[in-house]
Design a protein around this motif. Structure first.
Motif, mmCIF file in Angstrom:
data_model
loop_
_atom_site.group_PDB
_atom_site.id
_atom_site.type_symbol
_atom_site.label_atom_id
_atom_site.label_comp_id
_atom_site.label_asym_id
_atom_site.label_seq_id
_atom_site.Cartn_x
_atom_site.Cartn_y
_atom_site.Cartn_z
ATOM 1 N N LYS A 188 0.849 -1.190 0.000
ATOM 2 C CA LYS A 188 0.000 0.000 0.000
ATOM 3 C C LYS A 188 0.890 1.247 0.000
ATOM 4 O O LYS A 188 0.884 2.031 0.957
ATOM 5 C CB LYS A 188 -0.907 0.013 1.243
ATOM 6 N N PRO A 189 1.662 1.449 -1.070
ATOM 7 C CA PRO A 189 2.600 2.578 -1.084
ATOM 8 C C PRO A 189 1.909 3.928 -0.884
ATOM 9 O O PRO A 189 2.539 4.869 -0.387
ATOM 10 C CB PRO A 189 3.262 2.485 -2.464
ATOM 11 N N GLU A 190 0.634 3.988 -1.214
ATOM 12 C CA GLU A 190 -0.086 5.256 -1.022
ATOM 13 C C GLU A 190 -0.227 5.617 0.460
ATOM 14 O O GLU A 190 -0.565 6.744 0.805
ATOM 15 C CB GLU A 190 -1.453 5.212 -1.720
ATOM 16 N N LEU A 191 0.036 4.639 1.342
ATOM 17 C CA LEU A 191 -0.044 4.910 2.784
ATOM 18 C C LEU A 191 1.257 5.494 3.330
ATOM 19 O O LEU A 191 1.284 6.075 4.413
ATOM 20 C CB LEU A 191 -0.326 3.618 3.556
ATOM 21 N N VAL A 192 2.349 5.300 2.602
ATOM 22 C CA VAL A 192 3.658 5.683 3.129
ATOM 23 C C VAL A 192 3.727 7.163 3.551
ATOM 24 O O VAL A 192 4.286 7.477 4.601
ATOM 25 C CB VAL A 192 4.777 5.281 2.136
ATOM 26 N N PRO A 193 3.130 8.086 2.772
ATOM 27 C CA PRO A 193 3.172 9.485 3.226
ATOM 28 C C PRO A 193 2.489 9.724 4.578
ATOM 29 O O PRO A 193 2.710 10.755 5.212
ATOM 30 C CB PRO A 193 2.418 10.234 2.119
ATOM 31 N N TYR A 194 1.670 8.792 5.015
ATOM 32 C CA TYR A 194 0.986 8.934 6.307
ATOM 33 C C TYR A 194 1.857 8.461 7.481
ATOM 34 O O TYR A 194 1.549 8.736 8.632
ATOM 35 C CB TYR A 194 -0.303 8.106 6.332
ATOM 36 N N LEU A 195 2.908 7.697 7.170
ATOM 37 C CA LEU A 195 3.695 7.105 8.253
ATOM 38 C C LEU A 195 4.496 8.158 9.015
ATOM 39 O O LEU A 195 5.166 8.998 8.411
ATOM 40 C CB LEU A 195 4.646 6.053 7.683
ATOM 41 N N LEU A 196 4.423 8.085 10.314
ATOM 42 C CA LEU A 196 5.219 8.963 11.179
ATOM 43 C C LEU A 196 6.604 8.327 11.291
ATOM 44 O O LEU A 196 6.725 7.169 11.683
ATOM 45 C CB LEU A 196 4.541 9.047 12.552
ATOM 46 N N ASN A 197 7.650 9.082 10.949
ATOM 47 C CA ASN A 197 8.959 8.438 10.759
ATOM 48 C C ASN A 197 9.796 8.294 12.030
ATOM 49 O O ASN A 197 10.982 8.004 11.953
ATOM 50 C CB ASN A 197 9.743 9.162 9.669
ATOM 51 N N VAL A 198 9.183 8.482 13.202
ATOM 52 C CA VAL A 198 9.942 8.318 14.449
ATOM 53 C C VAL A 198 10.211 6.826 14.687
ATOM 54 O O VAL A 198 9.316 5.994 14.554
ATOM 55 C CB VAL A 198 9.160 8.907 15.645
ATOM 56 N N LYS A 199 11.442 6.508 15.020
ATOM 57 C CA LYS A 199 11.831 5.111 15.189
ATOM 58 C C LYS A 199 11.202 4.452 16.417
ATOM 59 O O LYS A 199 10.719 5.111 17.335
ATOM 60 C CB LYS A 199 13.355 5.015 15.282
ATOM 61 N N SER A 200 11.283 3.147 16.433
ATOM 62 C CA SER A 200 10.631 2.361 17.483
ATOM 63 C C SER A 200 11.524 2.269 18.724
ATOM 64 O O SER A 200 12.734 2.479 18.653
ATOM 65 C CB SER A 200 10.370 0.948 16.963
ATOM 66 N N PRO A 201 10.938 1.916 19.858
ATOM 67 C CA PRO A 201 11.713 1.714 21.086
ATOM 68 C C PRO A 201 12.851 0.701 20.903
ATOM 69 O O PRO A 201 13.939 0.894 21.448
ATOM 70 C CB PRO A 201 10.677 1.194 22.080
ATOM 71 N N GLN A 202 12.620 -0.340 20.130
ATOM 72 C CA GLN A 202 13.672 -1.347 19.913
ATOM 73 C C GLN A 202 14.922 -0.699 19.323
ATOM 74 O O GLN A 202 16.045 -0.919 19.782
ATOM 75 C CB GLN A 202 13.168 -2.439 18.955
ATOM 76 N N GLN A 203 14.724 0.107 18.281
ATOM 77 C CA GLN A 203 15.866 0.690 17.571
ATOM 78 C C GLN A 203 16.546 1.770 18.411
ATOM 79 O O GLN A 203 17.772 1.856 18.456
ATOM 80 C CB GLN A 203 15.405 1.266 16.233
ATOM 81 N N ILE A 204 15.744 2.613 19.080
ATOM 82 C CA ILE A 204 16.338 3.702 19.864
ATOM 83 C C ILE A 204 17.080 3.126 21.072
ATOM 84 O O ILE A 204 18.191 3.558 21.397
ATOM 85 C CB ILE A 204 15.254 4.722 20.285
ATOM 86 N N THR A 205 16.486 2.120 21.707
ATOM 87 C CA THR A 205 17.175 1.474 22.824
ATOM 88 C C THR A 205 18.523 0.924 22.367
ATOM 89 O O THR A 205 19.547 1.099 23.039
ATOM 90 C CB THR A 205 16.316 0.325 23.403
ATOM 91 N N GLY A 206 18.527 0.287 21.198
ATOM 92 C CA GLY A 206 19.767 -0.286 20.663
ATOM 93 C C GLY A 206 20.808 0.781 20.398
ATOM 94 O O GLY A 206 21.979 0.632 20.774
ATOM 95 N N SER A 207 20.391 1.855 19.799
ATOM 96 C CA SER A 207 21.317 2.941 19.492
ATOM 97 C C SER A 207 21.901 3.532 20.776
ATOM 98 O O SER A 207 23.112 3.722 20.891
ATOM 99 C CB SER A 207 20.582 4.019 18.699
ATOM 100 N N LEU A 208 21.030 3.799 21.754
ATOM 101 C CA LEU A 208 21.491 4.405 23.014
ATOM 102 C C LEU A 208 22.446 3.475 23.754
ATOM 103 O O LEU A 208 23.429 3.922 24.343
ATOM 104 C CB LEU A 208 20.296 4.761 23.904
ATOM 105 N N LEU A 209 22.157 2.186 23.715
ATOM 106 C CA LEU A 209 23.051 1.221 24.369
ATOM 107 C C LEU A 209 24.444 1.332 23.783
ATOM 108 O O LEU A 209 25.442 1.423 24.493
ATOM 109 C CB LEU A 209 22.523 -0.207 24.140
#
Lengths: 468, 353
Positions: A180-201
Motif C-alpha cells: 500500500k505505497p499510497e499509505l507511506v506518506p501517512y507514516l510517522l517516521n519516528v523510530k521504534s523503542p527497539q531501535q532507539i534502545t539499541g542505538s542508546l546502548l
C-alpha cells in the motif's frame, strides 16, 4: 529447524509470494568475458541465489519473509553462534520489551520482578552478559518525539492535514511499503523503542557491544534488518525462541532464581536509571502511543474533557479531547489493531472506494431510504494519530509470545493485559523522554526512518498453477 | 433392449435406477463470447458472469430476454462470480482483477418486475482488499454480510448497511493454505463454508466480535470447487464437489467443548462424474444437482437416508466443460440452469416421473 517455530503458529508470518523478484544472476568470472557464447558451451554455472533479509525488504513479492530467511540471519542459533565467537573485546548487551517479560513471567508462573531478576542472573552467569535493560528509555523517546511531530503536523491547514500513522509496528510498516505505497506518506517516521534502545546502548558505553533484543513478534527481526537502522540491533529473538534456546542449551531458568536485587543495577549501563528503563507507561499494552499523545494535549488544555470512544470492535478505540464549552474536538488519537481494521483504515484514508460512486443514483436511493443518524463511533478521518498494530490485540498478542494454559487466545490476552497493567511500574514517558533527549547523546540522533514505498508492483505477474 | 430386460429383472424399489426423473433442455442462451463462470437468480432475474468481462441480466419470467448488460469497463479481467443480495435488487460481482463491484437499480423500490422495460443497473461501489483474483462472492441470508474469497488464500467478510452502499471489513480469515475457490452461506444462519485448493472445506462462525474457524472438513482427495448447504430448518448439512470426481455430504453433529463444531462426512454420492466436479446445488426440493468438467449434469435424491441418481444428462454444453449449476423455480416449474465454457447458459426443465 525449531519445532516451536513453525508456520502454523506464527500469526504474523506470511510465506514468500510467487512474485519473489530476486533475480538469478550470472556470476562474472573475470574482466575479459566474451560477449558471445556458442550454444551449448555457455560458461559458468548460475550462482546459487541466496536471499538476504534486505532483499526481502526491497521486494514487493511477499509481505514479510519466509521462515527460512528469517532464521538464516535472525534466530537463537545465529545468536548462540555469534555469542560463542564474540571475542574478548565485544560485550553482550540484552534488551527486553515489557510484553516479552510479561509473557515469560506468565509462562514460568513467576511474578514480574522475580522473572526480571531470574533473567538477569541467567544472562549474567550463563552468557556472561554485561548489560541487561528494559526498553522504556527508547519508548520514552519514541513517545516524546512522536508527540512533537504530531503537534507540529497539526499546525498544517485543515485541508491538507492527515492522520499520522505510527511506524512502531514493523509488520504494518512493511505492509504499507510493499503493498500500500499510497499509505507511506501517512507514516510517522519516528523510530521504534527497539531501535532507539539499541542505538542508546551502543552510544552510551565505550565498549564494542553485541545487542540482542527480545521482542514479542517475528517482524521485529525485519525491523532490525532495515538499512536505516542496521547497527542498532544485532539480533532479535522472541520469548518462544528464548525458551527453545534454553531447552537446547539445557538451561533451567528457575534454577537462576535470586533475591539479589543489586543485579539489575549492576547490569545497567552507566547513567541508565534502572527505575526508568525497567518501567512502563499508561495507555495500551502496545506502548500507549495514542494515549500519551492525548495525555500531553490534555495537559496543554486542562479544561478539556477526555472521551474514550469505542470502535466497532474491541481492536479500535479513539481518545478524543473535547472542549466542553464549544463541543469542538481539540485532539484525537486512535488505537487500531489487526488486519481487518487496517483494511478499513486503508479504505477510509485512501478514499479510492468512493471514486466510482454514482452520485445521481446514490441521491435517488437516499431519498427513498429512512435517514438514520449514525451512533457515535471512532472516526478515523478526523483523528490526528493512529497507533496501528498488525496483530489483533496489539503487541501483547505478538506471534513470538508464549502460549498459556488457556486454549482461547482472547483469554490469554486478557490475562497478560491485566498483568501488564498491574506489575509494570508506570512512569511519565514524555517527561522522561524529553529529559533523556536533552541530557544525553540522543540529543544528536535523528532517529527517523527512511521509508521506501515499492511502487513498481506489477499486477500481471504470471501466476503458476491453476488460477481459476 | 438388453438394458431394458435387465432393468425389468432387477426392479427393486430399494435400489432405484434412473430415469426416475427427466431433464429436458428448454432453451440455450448464447449470452457470452467466452466462458460462463457464474450465474445467480433471484425473483426471476438471472445474472451471469463471464471471461468476456460482461455481466448480463436475463428476465426468466417472460421471454428470457437480456434486459440489461452492465458496464463492461468496470472490471479489467474475468467476472468469476455473481451474487444477488437476498430480497433486494443489489448484485455483487467478484473479478480476477481483485475487486468486487456492487450494482444497484436506479430506484430503491423492491418492485423489480414492474419497470422491466427500462431495467437498468448502475455501479454503486467498488470493494478493494484482495491481493489478487477474487474467486467467489456470497451474501448471507439476511443480506447483512458479503463474503469473498481469493487466490490470495483468504476469506473476507464485509458488513454492509441497509442500502448496500457502505462496506466495512469485519474479518479476514487466513487459515486456508491455498487458493480459496468458493464461499457459500447457510440459508438461515450466519454460518459460512469455504472450499479450497488445499482440499478442505472450512466452516466459519461468529465468535466474540470476530469470526473464527468452527470446523475443517477433511476427506476430499483434490481441490474442493464448490459446496452448498441443505435448505432445511431441522438439520445442518453441506454437499461438496471436488477434483476427486466425488460429491460428498457433510453433517453438523454438534458443538464441541472448545467452541468448535463437530462435522462428519455422512455420505459420498453414487459415482457419476468421470472428471472434476465444479458445481453442486442443493435445491429447496431436497435434490442435489452436480456438474463439472465431464459436461454431465446429474441429480441425486435421498430416500430413507440413501442417495440415488435420479436423472443424468451428458454433454449438456456439447463438448465443453460446465462450470455452474443452480436450481430455480419459474412460475411453479422446477428448473436447472447451467453455464459452460461455450459461453451459453442452458435452461433445463426438471420433472419427476
Amino acid at each position: 529447524m525449531s519445532a516451536l517455530l513453525s508456520e502454523e503458529d506464527l500469526n504474523d508470518f506470511i510465506s514468500p509470494g510467487l512474485a519473489c523478484v530476486r533475480p538469478v544472476e550470472t556470476k562474472k568470472t573475470g574482466k575479459d568475458e566474451p560477449t558471445e557464447f556458442e550454444v551449448g558451451k555457455e560458461p559458468s554455472e548460475l550462482e546459487k541465489v541466496s536471499i538476504s533479509l534486505q532483499d526481502c525488504l526491497a521486494c514487493a513479492g511477499c509481505i514479510t519473509s519466509s521462515e527460512e530467511i528469517l532464521l538464516s540471519r535472525q534466530s537463537h542459533t545465529v545468536f548462540v553462534d555469534a555469542w560463542k565467537n564474540l571475542g574478548d573485546e565485544t560485550r553482550l548487551a540484552v534488551s527486553i520489551s515489557p510484553q516479552s517479560r510479561i509473557s515469560l513471567a506468565n509462562y514460568y508462573g513467576m511474578m514480574l520482578d522475580e522473572l526480571d531478576l531470574c533473567l538477569a542472573n541467567m544472562f549474567k552467569q550463563f552468557f556472561r552478559c554485561k548489560y541487561l535493560v528494559g526498553t522504556q528509555v527508547g519508548r520514552g523517546i519514541t513517545i516524546s518525539r512522536s508527540n512533537q511531530a504530531i503537534m507540529a503536523a497539526r499546525q498544517e491547514p485543515q485541508a491538507v492535514r492527515k492522520p499520522l500513522l505510527s511506524a512502531v509496528c514493523p509488520g504494518f510498516v512493511l505492509y504499507a511499503e510493499k503493498t500500500k505505497p499510497e499509505l507511506v506518506p501517512y507514516l510517522l517516521n519516528v523510530k521504534s523503542p527497539q531501535q532507539i534502545t539499541g542505538s542508546l546502548l551502543k552510544l552510551s558505553v565505550n565498549e564494542k557491544l553485541y545487542h540482542l533484543a527480545i521482542m514479542p513478534c517475528f517482524d521485529k527481526k525485519l525491523e532490525a534488518s532495515r538499512p536505516d537502522g542496521e547497527q542498532e540491533v544485532d539480533c532479535v529473538i522472541t520469548p518462544r525462541e528464548l525458551v527453545t534456546m534454553f531447552q537446547e542449551l539445557g538451561i533451567d531458568l528457575r534454577q537462576y532464581k535470586t533475591q539479589d536485587a543489586s543485579l539489575l543495577r549492576s547490569m545497567s549501563p552507566d547513567g541508565w536509571d534502572l527505575t526508568l528503563h525497567w518501567s512502563s507507561n499508561e495507555g495500551s499494552s502496545s506502548g500507549g502511543f495514542a494515549f500519551q499523545y492525548i495525555r500531553e494535549m490534555h495537559q496543554l488544555n486542562p479544561q478539556a474533557e477526555l472521551l474514550i470512544v469505542e470502535g466497532k470492535n474491541s481492536d479500535v478505540r479513539e481518545y478524543r479531547l473535547v472542549d466542553a464549552a464549544s463541543d469542538q474536538t481539540l485532539a484525537s488519537a486512535t488505537e487500531l489493531y489487526g488486519f481487518r481494521n487496517i483494511q478499513n483504515m486503508v479504505r477510509k484514508l485512501t478514499q479510492k472506494s468512493a471514486k466510482p460512486r454514482n452520485a445521481r443514483l446514490l441521491k435517488n436511493r437516499q431519498t427513498n431510504a429512512a435517514v438514520q443518524k449514525k451512533p457515535e463511533v471512532a472516526d478515523l478521518s478526523a483523528t490526528d494519530f493512529i497507533e496501528v498494530m498488525a496483530c489483533p490485540g496489539g503487541c501483547i498478542n505478538g506471534g513470538g509470545l508464549l502460549e498459556g494454559d488457556s486454549t482461547k487466545r482472547k483469554t490469554l490476552v486478557d490475562q497478560l493485559n491485566t498483568r501488564y497493567a498491574q506489575e509494570l511500574v508506570p512512569v511519565d514517558p514524555i517527561r522522561m523522554g524529553r529529559h533523556i533527549d536533552t541530557t544525553s547523546v540522543a540529543h544528536n540522533m535523528p532517529y527517523r526512518y527512511q521509508f521506501h514505498p515499492i511502487t513498481s508492483r506489477s499486477n500481471d505477474v504470471v501466476s503458476l498453477g491453476n488460477t481459476w | 433392449m438388453q438394458l431394458f430386460i435387465h432393468r425389468q429383472k432387477t426392479k427393486d424399489y430399494s435400489d432405484k435406477r434412473f430415469p426416475d426423473a427427466m431433464i429436458e433442455l428448454v432453451e440455450s442462451l448464447a449470452l457470452h463470447k467466452d466462458k460462463v463462470w457464474s450465474l445467480d437468480d433471484s425473483n426471476g432475474l438471472l445474472a451471469t458472469g463471464s471471461t468476456d468481462r460482461c455481466i448480463k441480466i436475463v428476465n426468466l419470467k417472460s421471454s428470457r430476454q437480456v434486459i440489461d448488460e452492465l458496464d463492461d469497463t468496470v472490471h479489467k479481467k474475468t467476472i468469476r462470480s455473481v451474487a444477488w443480495r437476498p430480497a433486494s435488487c443489489l448484485l455483487a460481482a467478484g473479478s480476477f482483477d481483485s475487486t468486487i463491484s456492487i450494482w444497484g437499480k436506479d430506484d430503491s423500490s423492491n418492485d423489480y418486475t414492474s419497470t422491466m422495460a427500462d431495467f437498468e443497473m448502475e455501479l454503486l461501489a467498488i470493494i478493494e482488499g484482495h491481493e489478487n483474483e477474487v474467486k467467489s462472492v456470497a451474501w448471507s441470508y439476511d443480506g447483512t454480510y458479503l463474503a469473498s474469497c481469493s487466490r490470495d488464500k483468504s476469506v473476507w467478510i464485509w458488513e454492509t448497511d441497509e442500502m448496500g452502499e457502505e462496506y466495512e471489513c469485519i474479518s479476514v480469515l487466513q487459515e486456508h493454505s491455498q487458493d480459496v475457490k468458493h464461499v457459500v452461506w447457510h440459508p438461515s444462519l450466519h454460518l459460512l463454508a469455504s472450499s479450497s485448493y488445499d482440499d478442505t472445506i472450512r466452516i466459519w462462525k461468529e465468535f466474540d466480535d470476530d469470526w473464527e474457524a468452527a470446523a475443517i472438513l477433511n476427506g476430499h482427495e483434490g481441490t474442493v470447487w464448490c459446496s452448498d448447504f441443505e435448505k432445511s430448518e431441522s438439520s445442518i448439512r453441506l454437499c461438496s464437489g471436488s477434483d476427486d470426481r466425488t460429491v460428498r455430504i457433510w453433517k453438523f453433529a454438534g458443538d464441541s467443548e472448545d467452541d468448535e463444531q463437530e462435522w462428519t462426512c455422512e455420505a459420498t454420492l453414487p459415482q457419476v462424474h468421470t472428471r472434476a466436479v465444479y458445481s453442486v446445488a442443493w435445491g429447496p426440493n431436497g435434490l442435489i444437482a452436480s456438474t463439472g468438467s465431464d459436461g454431465t449434469l446429474a441429480v441425486y435424491q435421498e430416500v430413507n437416508g440413501v442417495w440415488n441418481v435420479v436423472a443424468k444428462t451428458k454433454q449438456c454444453h456439447g463438448t465443453h466443460e460446465v462450470n455452474v449449476v443452480k436450481w430455480t423455480t419459474v412460475d411453479g416449474v422446477t428448473m436447472l440452469i447451467t453455464g459452460g465454457d461455450d459461453g451459453h447458459v442452458n435452461i433445463w426443465k426438471y420433472t419427476n416421473l
